[in-house]
Design an enzyme around this catalytic site. Structure first.
Site, PDB file in Angstrom:
ATOM      1  N   CYS A 195       0.844  -1.208   0.000  1.00 32.94           N
ATOM      2  CA  CYS A 195       0.000   0.000   0.000  1.00 32.94           C
ATOM      3  C   CYS A 195       0.870   1.245   0.000  1.00 32.94           C
ATOM      4  O   CYS A 195       0.545   2.245  -0.632  1.00 32.94           O
ATOM      5  CB  CYS A 195      -0.916  -0.005   1.223  1.00 32.94           C
ATOM      6  SG  CYS A 195      -2.335  -1.103   1.066  1.00 32.94           S
ATOM      7  N   CYS A 348      14.854  -6.185  -6.842  1.00 33.58           N
ATOM      8  CA  CYS A 348      13.494  -5.708  -6.594  1.00 33.58           C
ATOM      9  C   CYS A 348      13.362  -5.565  -5.076  1.00 33.58           C
ATOM     10  O   CYS A 348      14.336  -5.263  -4.398  1.00 33.58           O
ATOM     11  CB  CYS A 348      12.449  -6.648  -7.193  1.00 33.58           C
ATOM     12  SG  CYS A 348      12.502  -8.321  -6.532  1.00 33.58           S
TER      13      CYS A 348
END
Length: 390
Positions: A195, A348
């Site tokens: 989020c 990543c």
């Protein structure tokens, strides 16, 4: 569909006055309200989804609410987690949420549990409640909730959000398909942005959480048609909803035990295992970067994620570009030109997406042997915990 809860004793005069608008509803009425007053409901998560769920179930007169959450209120929560106030910053979310429900109804019976749902406590908690609402924010807890519901026979109202989209369903053992019939395998926690990185529309959690509360009230009171065997898809940007029907998978192996929850979210991932031959650890990479043949570090994350948890030596090339273009996506970077480029290290957040990029480069005949692509084991999390710490 049958009502989940048997009705409790007749309503008092005060209760009849408080819930008067329910009492006049066809199908709900005094009997349905007595079912709600007798219900025991567990809410997993006191954040974005938990806020509207707890507010509306508490206001609706659910007899006993339990909320479990191990997090504390942070300033960034206040944009969408509307049960909490600025005065609650730093408080456990479960306690803050319980106090908010009591402000709505001083007589509400709500129990906060400050802690994480685990394989050790899930079965007992589920067995002590009639219904569970899953407001978790991570895949591991959602699948633990699903398996605990299946093992104990406890219905689960499930919802999830992603930026501008939401999903809602009801998984009722014995009445319809369950989460693993819809999504058989738990995704890697790194497969979608958090989020914090991807963002979330604050009002959307209110829409999805309120929809979950409606489904809960229907299941408890035995009114209407709950979303059993149906996945409700909400697209806030397009102002559209649609429905996907799904059925039990006859070949699925039923849950027989609860596995321990893995990393609740990428930010709390366990330390990376020893690097495989096509990987390099954070400490070793830092040493290589300081040496004479420094590799080119390529960060395949989205811009917001890179800003949230940066790897300063890395150059940005999105994963989607590498999957489409292969080596050509990197060929223009300093150090990657020509037939003998510098070694390449892909990064990543925790390693899942960089592994996909590695596979794409390995499958591209144009990738020079000298590039010898590897992944950063543990990704940005490992870098932040090691060479990037402080």
């Amino acid at each position: 569909m049958r009502a989940l809860v048997e009705p409790g004793p007749p309503l008092t005069d005060a209760e009849a006055a408080r819930y008067a608008r329910h009492l006049s509803l066809p199908g709900l009425g005094p009997l349905g309200q007595r079912r709600l007053r007798a219900a025991r409901v567990l809410v997993v998560g006191a954040g974005g989804l938990g806020s509207p769920i707890l507010a509306y179930l508490g206001a609706a007169g659910v007899g006993r609410l339990t909320v479990i959450d191990d997090d504390v209120v942070e300033e960034s929560n206040l944009q969408r987690q509307v049960l909490h106030r600025a005065a609650d910053l730093g408080r456990p979310k479960a306690e803050s949420a319980a106090d908010a429900v009591r402000r709505l109804d001083p007589a509400a019976r709500v129990t906060p549990v400050v802690g994480r749902l685990t394989a050790d406590n899930a079965a007992a908690l589920f067995a002590d409640h009639d219904l569970v609402l899953d407001g978790a924010d991570n895949f591991a807890t959602r699948y633990l909730v699903a398996d605990a519901g299946e093992l104990t026979g406890t219905p689960v109202v499930w919802g999830t959000i992603d930026r501008y989209a939401g999903q809602v369903s009801v998984f009722w053992p014995g009445e319809g398909p369950l989460l693993r019939d819809l999504y058989p395998e738990q995704p890697d926690p790194d497969s979608v942005p958090s989020c914090a990185a991807g963002g979330v529309l604050g009002a959307l959690v209110g829409l999805v959480g309120s929809t979950m509360a409606v489904e809960a009230l229907k299941v408890l009171a035995g009114v209407g048609e709950p979303a059993v065997g149906r996945l409700l898809l909400i697209d806030a940007l397009a102002a559209r909803t649609r429905e996907l029907a799904f059925a039990p998978d006859p070949d699925r192996t039923p849950a027989t035990a609860l596995a321990e929850v893995g990393a609740a979210c990428p930010a709390t991932a366990a330390p990376a295992p020893e690097p495989a031959p096509a990987a390099v650890g954070a400490t070793a990479l830092a040493a290589e970067l300081a040496g004479p043949a420094a590799p080119v570090v390529v960060d395949v994350r989205d811009p917001g994620e890179r800003a949230e948890l940066p790897i300063p030596p890395a150059r940005p090339v999105p994963l989607a570009t590498i999957l489409v273009e292969g080596w050509a996506a990197l060929a223009g970077l300093p150090g990657c030109a020509g037939d003998r480029p510098a070694p390449v290290v892909l990064a990543c957040r925790s390693g899942a997406r960089s592994a996909r990029a590695l596979a794409a480069l390995a499958a591209d005949p144009a990738t020079p042997a000298a590039a010898a692509p590897r992944v950063l084991a543990g990704g940005a999390l490992a870098w932040a915990a090691g060479p990037g710490a402080g």
